[in-house]
Structures are given as C-alpha cells and as structure tokens.
Design a protein around this motif. Structure first.
Motif, PDB file in Angstrom:
ATOM      1  N   GLU A  27       0.811  -1.207   0.000  1.00  0.00           N
ATOM      2  CA  GLU A  27       0.000   0.000   0.000  1.00  0.00           C
ATOM      3  C   GLU A  27       0.851   1.266   0.000  1.00  0.00           C
ATOM      4  O   GLU A  27       1.878   1.335   0.688  1.00  0.00           O
ATOM      5  N   VAL A  31      -3.045   5.415   1.120  1.00  0.00           N
ATOM      6  CA  VAL A  31      -4.097   4.409   1.164  1.00  0.00           C
ATOM      7  C   VAL A  31      -5.191   4.716   2.189  1.00  0.00           C
ATOM      8  O   VAL A  31      -6.349   4.324   2.007  1.00  0.00           O
ATOM      9  N   TRP A  95       2.196  -0.645  -6.045  1.00  0.00           N
ATOM     10  CA  TRP A  95       1.148   0.240  -5.540  1.00  0.00           C
ATOM     11  C   TRP A  95       0.404   1.030  -6.620  1.00  0.00           C
ATOM     12  O   TRP A  95      -0.582   1.691  -6.341  1.00  0.00           O
ATOM     13  N   TYR A 138      -9.089   1.533   2.680  1.00  0.00           N
ATOM     14  CA  TYR A 138      -8.285   0.617   1.874  1.00  0.00           C
ATOM     15  C   TYR A 138      -9.109   0.050   0.720  1.00  0.00           C
ATOM     16  O   TYR A 138      -8.653   0.011  -0.430  1.00  0.00           O
TER      17      TYR A 138
END
Length: 387
Positions: A27, A31, A95, A138
């Motif tokens: 992440e 995030v 990511w 998330y």
C-alpha cells in the motif's frame, strides 16, 4: 541491490492465457487518505524506521518492521533482505495499477488477483471504529484507484470486517460489491473460527452473489502467541513461512465437517499460497473418517468431503512440482478442479518475471484440459475475469 533485467514484455495469446490467482500490493502512503476527518489524529502512517527503511505505523510509534521480503520483485535472490527498504525503492507495480499491468505484461500474465499487505494489521487494532474505517478506506483505494485501471485484468480483494459484527460485515460486503468487487478477503486468524454459526449470513450472502471469500495463510488477525512468528509484531521466520503452507487445513476441514457447504452449495472459499501437494492425503483422511465416524458424529454430510474440493474449496500454488505431478497422474480429479496457479508478485517467493516459463515446466505432460483449469479456467470462473 542488483535488479533483474526487465527489457522484455510478453504478449499472451488468449488461448494460452495465464492468470495469477495470488498476487499482492504494497500500500502507498495515501491508502488511508479517505478516512473521515475525525480519525485524522489516529490515522496510520508510513514513516522511516530505525534501520533507514520505510514501514507502517499503526500506533504512532516507529514501524515494527520496514519494507523488505514483501517487495522483492525485481531483485536477485542473493540481495533479498527481511527489511530496510525505502518506499521509493519499491517497484511502482507494488502500488500503482497501471505499473502493475506493465509488470504483468513483462511476466506474460493476463490477470492478477490482489491480496492486501500491511493493511491487514487493521484487523488487530484495539480501536475497532478506526479499524473498520481503515478497511473502508483501503477497500476504496483498491477498487476505485488500483483495480479501476483495468477491472477485466485486475481483481482486488477488499477486506471484510468479520470480527466487528455481522451487520457491519454485510454492510461492507454490499458496499464493496457496488464499487466493483468480484471477490473478497477474510482474515486467516478471525476471532471466531469459520465453522461458527455466526458466519451463516455471510455464507448466504456470498453464495447468492457468487462472490468467493479468500483466505491467505494466517494473514489478518492475531496469531497464537505460542507461534514462532507473530505477524502483528512483525516477527518472521523461515519455519513460519513453511508452516503456513499447511495453515488452511484447519479452517477448511472444520467448515466441511460443520456442513457449511451442504447448506451453501454455491459458496466458494479460496485458500491462497498453500500449494496442493498435501491435498490428496488430506482428502483421503477426511473421507476415511467421514465413513468411519458417522455413527456418533452429530453433523451429517450429504456428500463425502472430497466432493467439496473443486466445487467449494480451492487453493493457489506457486511452484508446487509435487502437487502438479499428482495432477498429471489423473488419480485425483478434484485436484485440477481446485488448483490455481499464481506468481506471488512481489513477495520473496515470487517467480516473477519468469512465471510463464515456470508454468510451462510445471504443466509439461499435463492434459490440456487440466492445464487450462489450473492456469486460467478455474480463476476465470471464481474471480469473474473479463467481466
């Protein structure tokens, strides 16, 4: 750290499509940016660790471990390290959805199923209101930013807050479906075991929506304190890595003997990164005791346990030559029906950027029908690729 040469991209013909049923992201710092304002002072943040690497802090203190083995795609094995990497050293494919597609093309992979990384620590936060809010942030980042780049080729697994009440769980399940979820993640170490009747509404909802629920080893939740590894505290050992290939035996066995799949015949549970070489002995043992112990065990099954393999229970593999050789024997038809290939990008076990060559070697001598099942057809059916 030396990087692998990557000046090649592979165009995969649809007829020879390969799907990775278990890949990962790491992440980015943004995030949790979708958290409501009231959580501003409690927001998890990425920060520099004492070893000079970057990692996630969920309590305001320096990270317990910084990036390392979970982000090794692109590095030679001799340069692998447990921790100490800065975020700017990670491949953007960790990511960024578009960069992830580029790395899939380098690897000759058509589709990728994405599991969470450090974000799973929100399952263990004492502040459950914050934990659920972090999951929602998330999930929105994963579906609306990462997967949205190409939802036909990328399937993100949003996390479900199964420990926070069934009403909360079902509300998030419905919310992520509206945002494009094709499958969901459930923790490997929930507060209640998955054979508990508490989960019946979730099983019913997932069955009705034809949405698979995915475990990844022991990721998510609090491991037994007696374990060598303690993933919440970021203790990792090679012994723990090996043990977790067998971590799905307990939850899947308990779910089968609790009659869950008889009651919910369309429910699909995927155990990721556990390989399949152990499955025939497990299946033999379940069937033998189902037959031997029926007189006294109160839960009666309408089908023998191995009937649920490939219909309700599935696994993902990386380079399991033992398991694939067992598929080639033809003695265990359920094995090809329940097995899915994966690259484990970008973890230290990854076969990227050589996944297509590994897949060819693994399946050499396999029937075309079984090869198609493990390399793509099972994943297409379970994760709705192309939709």
């Amino acid at each position: 750290m030396a990087t692998i040469v990557e000046d090649r991209k592979v165009e995969s013909a649809v007829k020879d499509m390969i799907i990775s049923a278990d890949s990962h992201i790491n992440e980015p710092p943004t995030v949790f940016d979708r958290l409501p304002a009231k959580f501003k002072d409690r927001k998890p943040v990425m920060m520099r660790g004492i070893d000079g690497g970057d990692g996630w802090s969920f309590d305001g203190n320096p990270p317990k471990r910084t990036f390392g083995i979970e982000a090794m795609a692109g590095f030679e094995k001799k340069d692998f390290k447990l921790s100490g990497m800065r975020f700017d050293e990670l491949r953007p494919g960790n990511w960024d959805g578009r960069a992830h597609l580029d790395d899939m093309d380098i690897d000759g992979i058509y589709g990728s199923v994405l599991h969470p990384a450090n974000a799973i620590q929100v399952y263990s936060l004492a502040d459950r209101e914050l934990g659920v809010a972090c999951m929602r942030s998330y999930n929105d980042w994963l579906l609306l930013d990462f997967q949205a780049v190409d939802p036909k080729r990328i399937v993100g697994l949003p996390m479900l807050p199964v420990d926070d009440g069934m009403d909360v769980t079902l509300a998030e399940f419905e919310r992520v479906l509206k945002n494009g979820a094709k499958a969901c993640f459930i923790p490997g170490m929930p507060v209640r075991p998955y054979n508990d009747p508490y989960y019946e509404p979730l099983w019913a909802a997932a069955s009705a929506a034809d949405i698979s629920l995915n475990l990844h080893r022991t990721f998510g939740g609090k491991p037994d304190k007696s374990d060598w590894d303690e993933l919440v505290d970021q203790r990792v050992s090679v012994g723990g890595i090996v043990f977790r290939y067998f971590s799905s035996v307990r939850p899947l066995t308990y779910m089968i003997f609790a009659g869950i799949f008889d009651r919910h015949p369309n429910l699909k549970i995927v155990a990721a990164e556990v390989d399949c070489g152990w499955v025939p002995f497990w299946g033999q043992t379940m069937d033998a005791h189902w037959e031997a112990q029926q007189a006294w065990f109160p839960q009666k099954l309408e089908h023998k346990p191995t009937d649920f393999l490939g219909r309700n229970c599935f696994v993902t593999t990386i380079d399991d030559y033992v398991g694939y050789d067992l598929i080639k024997t033809g003695r265990y038809p359920y094995l090809a029906a329940m097995t899915m290939f994966s690259t484990d990008y970008p973890h230290s076990a990854t076969i990227w950027p050589n996944s297509r060559a590994v897949a060819d070697k693994l399946t050499e001598g396999m029937t075309e029908h079984d090869r198609s099942l493990v390399l793509r057809d099972n994943a297409i059916r379970i994760f709705h690729f192309g939709e």
